[in-house]
Design a protein around this motif. Structure first.
Motif, mmCIF file in Angstrom:
data_model
loop_
_atom_site.group_PDB
_atom_site.id
_atom_site.type_symbol
_atom_site.label_atom_id
_atom_site.label_comp_id
_atom_site.label_asym_id
_atom_site.label_seq_id
_atom_site.Cartn_x
_atom_site.Cartn_y
_atom_site.Cartn_z
ATOM 1 N N TYR A 56 0.849 -1.304 0.008
ATOM 2 C CA TYR A 56 0.101 -0.022 -0.092
ATOM 3 C C TYR A 56 0.795 1.335 -0.012
ATOM 4 N N ARG A 57 0.286 2.083 -0.480
ATOM 5 C CA ARG A 57 0.835 3.633 -0.421
ATOM 6 C C ARG A 57 0.511 4.387 1.011
ATOM 7 N N CYS A 58 1.227 4.223 1.793
ATOM 8 C CA CYS A 58 1.254 4.445 3.163
ATOM 9 C C CYS A 58 1.478 6.029 3.365
ATOM 10 N N ILE A 59 0.597 6.790 3.754
ATOM 11 C CA ILE A 59 0.973 8.054 4.122
ATOM 12 C C ILE A 59 0.755 8.517 5.661
ATOM 13 N N VAL A 60 1.984 8.553 6.115
ATOM 14 C CA VAL A 60 2.267 8.925 7.554
ATOM 15 C C VAL A 60 2.489 10.364 7.834
ATOM 16 N N PHE A 61 1.974 10.859 8.838
ATOM 17 C CA PHE A 61 2.549 12.360 9.332
ATOM 18 C C PHE A 61 2.377 12.582 10.594
ATOM 19 N N ASP A 62 2.951 13.747 11.053
ATOM 20 C CA ASP A 62 2.994 14.202 12.264
ATOM 21 C C ASP A 62 1.652 15.009 12.633
ATOM 22 N N ARG A 63 1.056 14.474 13.504
ATOM 23 C CA ARG A 63 -0.420 15.109 13.665
ATOM 24 C C ARG A 63 -0.111 16.762 14.287
ATOM 25 N N ARG A 64 -0.872 17.616 14.008
ATOM 26 C CA ARG A 64 -0.567 18.915 14.338
ATOM 27 C C ARG A 64 -0.380 18.998 15.755
ATOM 28 N N GLU A 65 0.227 19.845 16.397
ATOM 29 C CA GLU A 65 0.869 20.046 17.241
ATOM 30 C C GLU A 65 1.743 18.923 17.872
ATOM 31 N N THR A 66 2.097 18.129 17.057
ATOM 32 C CA THR A 66 3.221 17.105 17.321
ATOM 33 C C THR A 66 4.226 17.235 16.424
ATOM 34 N N GLY A 67 5.538 16.585 17.042
ATOM 35 C CA GLY A 67 6.786 16.385 16.220
ATOM 36 C C GLY A 67 7.027 17.743 15.347
ATOM 37 N N ARG A 68 7.371 17.495 13.977
ATOM 38 C CA ARG A 68 7.775 18.727 12.988
ATOM 39 C C ARG A 68 6.572 19.244 12.498
ATOM 40 N N GLU A 74 -6.231 27.209 19.592
ATOM 41 C CA GLU A 74 -7.196 27.110 19.343
ATOM 42 C C GLU A 74 -7.970 25.854 20.128
ATOM 43 N N ARG A 75 -9.416 25.852 20.497
ATOM 44 C CA ARG A 75 -9.873 24.869 21.018
ATOM 45 C C ARG A 75 -9.738 23.706 20.036
ATOM 46 N N VAL A 76 -8.803 22.732 19.833
ATOM 47 C CA VAL A 76 -8.709 21.994 18.831
ATOM 48 C C VAL A 76 -9.895 20.598 19.392
ATOM 49 N N SER A 77 -10.610 20.245 18.377
ATOM 50 C CA SER A 77 -11.332 18.957 18.378
ATOM 51 C C SER A 77 -11.024 17.927 17.371
ATOM 52 N N TRP A 78 -11.712 16.770 17.414
ATOM 53 C CA TRP A 78 -11.580 15.771 16.472
ATOM 54 C C TRP A 78 -11.602 16.310 15.126
ATOM 55 N N ALA A 79 -12.574 17.098 14.909
ATOM 56 C CA ALA A 79 -12.859 17.901 13.697
ATOM 57 C C ALA A 79 -11.604 18.430 12.867
ATOM 58 N N HIS A 80 -10.693 19.298 13.509
ATOM 59 C CA HIS A 80 -9.482 19.778 13.254
ATOM 60 C C HIS A 80 -8.504 18.541 12.985
ATOM 61 N N TYR A 81 -8.507 17.494 13.764
ATOM 62 C CA TYR A 81 -7.433 16.423 13.092
ATOM 63 C C TYR A 81 -8.214 15.785 11.937
ATOM 64 N N VAL A 82 -9.217 15.784 11.607
ATOM 65 C CA VAL A 82 -9.887 15.102 10.568
ATOM 66 C C VAL A 82 -9.506 16.267 9.337
ATOM 67 N N ALA A 83 -9.481 17.438 9.600
ATOM 68 C CA ALA A 83 -9.342 18.392 8.643
ATOM 69 C C ALA A 83 -7.980 18.149 8.167
ATOM 70 N N GLN A 84 -6.945 18.107 9.023
ATOM 71 C CA GLN A 84 -5.630 17.741 8.701
ATOM 72 C C GLN A 84 -5.330 16.484 7.774
ATOM 73 N N GLY A 85 -6.181 15.519 8.104
ATOM 74 C CA GLY A 85 -5.919 14.157 7.304
ATOM 75 C C GLY A 85 -6.583 14.643 5.766
ATOM 76 N N ARG A 86 -7.831 14.976 5.849
ATOM 77 C CA ARG A 86 -8.632 15.367 4.722
ATOM 78 C C ARG A 86 -7.616 16.344 3.650
ATOM 79 N N GLY A 87 -7.096 17.310 4.285
ATOM 80 C CA GLY A 87 -6.103 18.213 3.664
ATOM 81 C C GLY A 87 -5.075 17.627 2.946
ATOM 82 N N LEU A 88 -4.641 16.641 3.870
ATOM 83 C CA LEU A 88 -3.412 15.883 3.187
ATOM 84 C C LEU A 88 -3.642 15.062 1.998
ATOM 85 N N LEU A 89 -5.013 14.354 2.218
ATOM 86 C CA LEU A 89 -5.202 13.518 0.884
ATOM 87 C C LEU A 89 -5.412 14.457 -0.173
ATOM 88 N N ASP A 90 -5.991 15.769 0.003
ATOM 89 C CA ASP A 90 -6.187 16.673 -1.190
ATOM 90 C C ASP A 90 -4.797 17.037 -1.648
#
Length: 292
Positions: A56-68, A74-90
């Motif tokens: 598989y084409r594995c896409i791995v990343f540092d979640r926002r506010e972690t690593g690099r 802001e009041r980070v929610s699960w929706a913010h983490y979803v937006a990061q993953g969706r934006g990476l796919l885009d």
């Protein structure tokens, strides 16, 4: 390794292997870096990324506010983490992908499935976080940070992180933005200058938003029950990954597959076979064992 700007926040990511896309939300709690797929606990033992990237084409990343990766106060929610993953796919031009979450990464995978089911081919949920002890410990971590801020102020937070360099899960005093403070001087300057009372409200609300139940956080059970996405659940069994959390997902997700294997039985070969056979089935392909 590469970086993408998603909603104004830099995301550090890497693409490993080729084949159908597999977006992987890293384990590691509030230090969810891409390296954790190979170095942390059960993942160091079973090496799922090594097996999956052969097919598989594995896409791995540092979640926002972690690593690099970057962050924003802001009041980070699960929706913010979803937006990061969706934006990476885009960013990568991927319309639909398999999703895998490890540990706390399972919660954004569930939220992603609810918010964007048309983009999710299947969900791999490996050692989902949850349980009463997980919620209690998580709230204590946020409370310790708020107590430090109240007593010493925001400048002391930045100084602590600069001197010790520990992420939030290793030293709660540094708070949820510790990793960004450590590597982004501009962010650190703005962090110190922000309104203290507003910051305390954001942190208190963030704790309640992310850690709001004794089952698995991330999505409401009624929403999970309405999903039609193939899912494999691999249970953990410790204070942060209660087996009841994995059973909760099995109960809520129609047609999900629960791999009833104790952690000791989750060997490298067994995990590779289980994950790859499930993904092959979700792809509509003939089930096959891994190439080891």
């Amino acid at each position: 390794m590469a970086s993408a700007l998603i909603d104004g926040i830099h995301t550090h990511y890497e693409v490993i292997g080729s084949g159908p896309a597999l977006l992987m939300f890293s384990p590691g709690g509030f230090d969810a870096t891409l390296e954790k797929w190979s170095t942390l606990g059960i993942y160091a033992k079973t090496q799922p990324l090594a097996a999956l990237s052969r097919h598989y084409r594995c896409i791995v990343f540092d979640r926002r506010e972690t690593g690099r990766s970057g962050g924003r106060v802001e009041r980070v929610s699960w929706a913010h983490y979803v937006a990061q993953g969706r934006g990476l796919l885009d960013h990568l031009g991927i319309a639909r992908a398999h999703l895998m979450g490890g540990c706390m990464g399972c919660s954004p995978v569930l939220a992603f499935g609810v918010m964007h089911p048309e983009r999710v081919q299947s969900m791999l949920l490996y050692w989902p976080v949850g349980g009463a002890k997980y919620r209690i410990n998580g709230h204590q971590r946020f409370a310790q940070h708020l107590a430090f801020v109240q007593q010493h102020g925001l400048a002391a937070v930045a100084e602590l992180v600069a001197s010790e360099g520990k992420p939030f899960n290793a030293d709660p005093r540094g708070g949820p933005w510790a990793s960004v403070l450590r590597h982004d001087a501009v962010f650190a300057q703005a962090f110190v200058r922000q309104d203290l009372e507003r910051y305390k409200l954001i942190v208190a609300g963030m704790a309640r938003t992310l850690l709001d139940r004794d089952s698995v956080p991330g999505a409401e059970p009624e929403d999970l029950m309405g999903l039609d996405i193939p899912a494999l659940v691999v249970p953990g069994r410790d204070a942060s990954h209660a087996t009841s959390a994995a059973r909760f997902i099995e109960e809520c997700l129609p047609g999900s597959i629960y791999w009833d294997a104790a952690p000791d039985a989750q060997t490298q070969d067994a995990v590779a076979k289980q994950l790859l056979n499930f993904l092959a089935s979700a792809d509509g392909a003939k089930q096959a064992g891994p190439t080891l």
